[in-house]
Design an enzyme around this catalytic site. Structure first.
Site, PDB file in Angstrom:
ATOM      1  N   VAL A 151      46.107  45.839  51.462  1.00 48.95           N
ATOM      2  CA  VAL A 151      45.940  46.320  50.351  1.00 48.95           C
ATOM      3  C   VAL A 151      46.466  45.486  49.174  1.00 48.95           C
ATOM      4  O   VAL A 151      47.847  45.074  49.546  1.00 48.95           O
ATOM      5  CB  VAL A 151      46.317  47.818  50.304  1.00 48.95           C
ATOM      6  N   CYS A 152      45.685  45.340  48.178  1.00 45.79           N
ATOM      7  CA  CYS A 152      46.656  44.458  47.004  1.00 45.79           C
ATOM      8  C   CYS A 152      47.141  43.425  47.524  1.00 45.79           C
ATOM      9  O   CYS A 152      46.547  42.562  48.205  1.00 45.79           O
ATOM     10  CB  CYS A 152      47.871  45.443  46.399  1.00 45.79           C
ATOM     11  N   SER A 153      48.508  42.787  47.122  1.00 44.53           N
ATOM     12  CA  SER A 153      49.085  41.863  47.433  1.00 44.53           C
ATOM     13  C   SER A 153      49.398  41.472  48.900  1.00 44.53           C
ATOM     14  O   SER A 153      49.776  40.521  49.395  1.00 44.53           O
ATOM     15  CB  SER A 153      50.298  41.461  46.752  1.00 44.53           C
TER      16      SER A 153
END
Lengths: 207, 207
Positions: free
Chosen positions: B99-101
């Site tokens: 998820v995300c970075s």
């Protein structure tokens, strides 16, 4: 703005962490997880442990209260320390809010009498026990009391609250920061739209 | 199915807790938060403490890995214990996700070479450093590697994953259990739709 989120055994993690993330990202806002005593609190699945870093006594006058729900709600309806803290904090809050079955705890503190309120779809009618009028909306605002529907609705509630407490631009900036552009893979998140049989399966998960 | 979510200092809480809640609600699934050593891990706001209940060594072969992101990602790109655990776990997983970075950590483990992947909109181009092709979709599936966009996208990712790993009916039941019927108050969750000036304000929040 100082937000307090009370934790209790068998709370639902996303009920607390959805609004937490939205509000903790708001510039100038701080959020504290509280409990009767500081320490670890285990969620409804038994596999997530969040730390309450302050006691109710440490934080008697938060600006905002967010009460999460979860299967454990039924056990703490009779927890006087929690219910009294909610009631006393509410006297001074700018906003008193709940997610999911957390609205039953606002009800137990006497905050919903004669008011419209919402909760998780599976237990919505229980609000009548506290003289509240159940409404199947995602977010219900009655003066400074804001109740949200089940679990994930706390994100929508917190963004709505943030826009009112600060301004639309701040809420939109937080929404973009958390890339809240939801694209659920199914149209099954409401009992109004979920395919037949889904509600029974969902109930077997949460009970 | 056993899911492991690694935690590290300054992770973003909703990155981890969104997918956690979806997958922990799935019948027969268990989720464990892991770290180099078991113990408390503090998030990017400094106000949420989640407990890792197992070490990397305790859980070398989870069925599913979900790597969250957050401002702390940049610091752990050179954390050999974490990167090696991701790479070695991946050899045996059924699904490896981020998820995300968190996708940058999959990249650092060498899992994204020549593959399409996504991440938070603000850092999407950094995926090129790991020979990945950045794609601004909410969820990107490449074989058993699933990457999600920023923060809240982990909920959509986990429901998508759950449908593939089990069946559509189970994913829909979890979606209804967590009442995931999102109604964002604004259309500001994507840089493509957010009003002018919102991206700059969002960047000042997350950096």
């Amino acid at each position: 703005m100082h937000v307090a989120i009370p934790l209790y055994h068998r709370f639902t993690a996303l009920d607390a962490v959805g609004p937490y993330t939205v509000l903790a990202y708001a510039p100038g806002w701080t959020v504290t997880f509280v409990a009767a005593e500081p320490g670890p609190v285990t969620d409804d699945r038994g596999s997530l442990v969040l730390t309450a870093t302050a006691s109710y006594d440490d934080l008697p006058r938060p600006d905002v209260v967010v009460v999460p729900g979860g299967p454990g709600t039924m056990d703490v309806l009779s927890d006087q320390a929690l219910i009294e803290w909610i009631g006393q904090a509410h006297e001074h809050t700018r906003w008193t809010t709940s997610v999911c079955s957390g609205s039953l705890l606002l009800g137990a503190a006497g905050l919903l009498r004669g008011m419209r309120a919402t909760s998780h779809w599976a237990i919505l009618d229980l609000l009548r026990k506290f003289d509240a009028e159940p409404v199947s909306d995602r977010v219900v605002i009655e003066g400074k009391v804001v109740t949200a529907a089940g679990v994930s609705s706390g994100i929508d509630m917190a963004l709505t609250l943030l826009a009112r407490a600060t301004d639309v631009e701040t809420a939109q900036a937080v929404q973009l920061a958390i890339e809240y552009d939801p694209q659920p893979p199914f149209n099954a998140g409401s009992p109004k739209t979920a395919p037949e049989g889904t509600a029974e399966r969902a109930l077997s998960i949460i009970t």
